[in-house]
Design a protein around this motif. Structure first.
Motif, PDB file in Angstrom:
ATOM      1  N   UNK A 124      48.596   8.933  18.866  1.00 34.85           N
ATOM      2  CA  UNK A 124      47.497   8.299  19.609  1.00 34.85           C
ATOM      3  C   UNK A 124      46.168   8.565  18.913  1.00 34.85           C
ATOM      4  N   UNK A 125      45.964   9.797  18.446  1.00 37.41           N
ATOM      5  CA  UNK A 125      44.718  10.124  17.741  1.00 37.41           C
ATOM      6  C   UNK A 125      44.589   9.318  16.456  1.00 37.41           C
ATOM      7  N   UNK A 135      36.055  -0.303  17.204  1.00 39.68           N
ATOM      8  CA  UNK A 135      35.576   0.548  18.290  1.00 39.68           C
ATOM      9  C   UNK A 135      36.712   0.940  19.206  1.00 39.68           C
ATOM     10  N   UNK A 136      36.357   1.467  20.362  1.00 44.28           N
ATOM     11  CA  UNK A 136      37.374   1.852  21.340  1.00 44.28           C
ATOM     12  C   UNK A 136      37.758   0.613  22.152  1.00 44.28           C
ATOM     13  N   UNK A 165      55.546  11.118  34.341  1.00 41.31           N
ATOM     14  CA  UNK A 165      56.129   9.777  34.487  1.00 41.31           C
ATOM     15  C   UNK A 165      55.114   8.698  34.119  1.00 41.31           C
ATOM     16  N   UNK A 166      53.873   8.864  34.599  1.00 46.13           N
ATOM     17  CA  UNK A 166      52.835   7.873  34.296  1.00 46.13           C
ATOM     18  C   UNK A 166      52.473   7.889  32.816  1.00 46.13           C
ATOM     19  N   UNK A 167      52.307   9.074  32.254  1.00 50.28           N
ATOM     20  CA  UNK A 167      51.956   9.178  30.836  1.00 50.28           C
ATOM     21  C   UNK A 167      53.014   8.560  29.932  1.00 50.28           C
ATOM     22  N   UNK A 195      41.824   3.135  24.807  1.00 51.03           N
ATOM     23  CA  UNK A 195      41.539   3.807  26.077  1.00 51.03           C
ATOM     24  C   UNK A 195      42.823   4.135  26.846  1.00 51.03           C
ATOM     25  N   UNK A 196      43.760   3.203  26.821  1.00 49.16           N
ATOM     26  CA  UNK A 196      45.038   3.448  27.493  1.00 49.16           C
ATOM     27  C   UNK A 196      45.798   4.570  26.795  1.00 49.16           C
ATOM     28  N   UNK A 197      45.723   4.599  25.477  1.00 48.50           N
ATOM     29  CA  UNK A 197      46.371   5.655  24.710  1.00 48.50           C
ATOM     30  C   UNK A 197      45.775   7.021  25.046  1.00 48.50           C
ATOM     31  N   UNK A 198      44.456   7.084  25.167  1.00 45.21           N
ATOM     32  CA  UNK A 198      43.795   8.331  25.560  1.00 45.21           C
ATOM     33  C   UNK A 198      44.244   8.756  26.954  1.00 45.21           C
TER      34      UNK A 198
END
Length: 191
Positions: free
Chosen positions: A147-148, A160-161, A72-74, A166-169
């Motif tokens: 996402x990658x 950069x990141x 659900x969170x993902x 970061x949220x996507x990771x």
């Protein structure tokens, strides 16, 4: 008036087609009258002992398994990313239109093309998210690949990141945790 004939007793006379007590249709003795054995059936879609995955400890077809919190969170993070992307496309489109001005037809065409491509990508992501929400494992993999690609694009452009990366990771990690794997596994086996 007196009746000489007695009514036949149903317990003494076997009915047509029914074996007598102590017999069954297969010739084997039965302890049940008329050889009938009680049989119970589970309602359709229930009774995991009859389902395809029951031998492997998986729920049967049609069995409702609640979506784990990590999934659900993902997926929620992914949906929020889509919403923010739509807002970002709108703001960028308005900014490009204001910058180009109404007189430059070439710039207006380029802005229109960028908005159209972005809209197609958003619709594709929404479709993949809908399938991932239904438990399709391939859709979860497509979300990880997208996402990658987004992270590689962000890194190669020199940004950069950033927060979006970061949220996507985080969303991809949540979608591939053991609880998520267990939730996606029976659904992919049913297809």
């Amino acid at each position: 008036m007196q009746h000489d004939a007695q009514a036949p007793d149903d317990h003494q006379q076997p009915r047509y087609g029914q074996p007598q007590q102590g017999q069954s249709y297969g010739g084997q003795p039965s302890s049940q009258p008329y050889g009938d054995q009680p049989v119970s059936y589970a309602p359709y879609g229930q009774g995991a002992e009859y389902g395809h995955g029951a031998q492997h400890g998986q729920p049967a077809y049609g069995a409702a398994v609640p979506m784990p919190a990590v999934v659900k969170w993902g997926l929620g993070i992914q949906w929020a990313g889509v919403a923010l992307g739509v807002i970002g496309i709108g703001i960028a489109g308005l900014g490009l239109l204001a910058f180009a001005g109404a007189g430059d037809a070439g710039m207006l065409g380029a802005v229109g093309m960028l908005i159209a491509v972005a809209a197609v990508l958003v619709v594709a992501q929404v479709i993949v998210l809908l399938f991932a929400t239904k438990g399709r494992n391939w859709a979860r993999i497509v979300l990880a690949v997208l996402a990658a690609l987004g992270i590689v694009t962000s890194l190669s452009s020199g940004q950069g990141l950033n927060f979006g990366s970061l949220i996507s990771i985080l969303s991809v990690v949540l979608l591939f945790l053991p609880a998520a794997n267990e939730w996606y596994r029976p659904r992919s086996a049913q297809r």
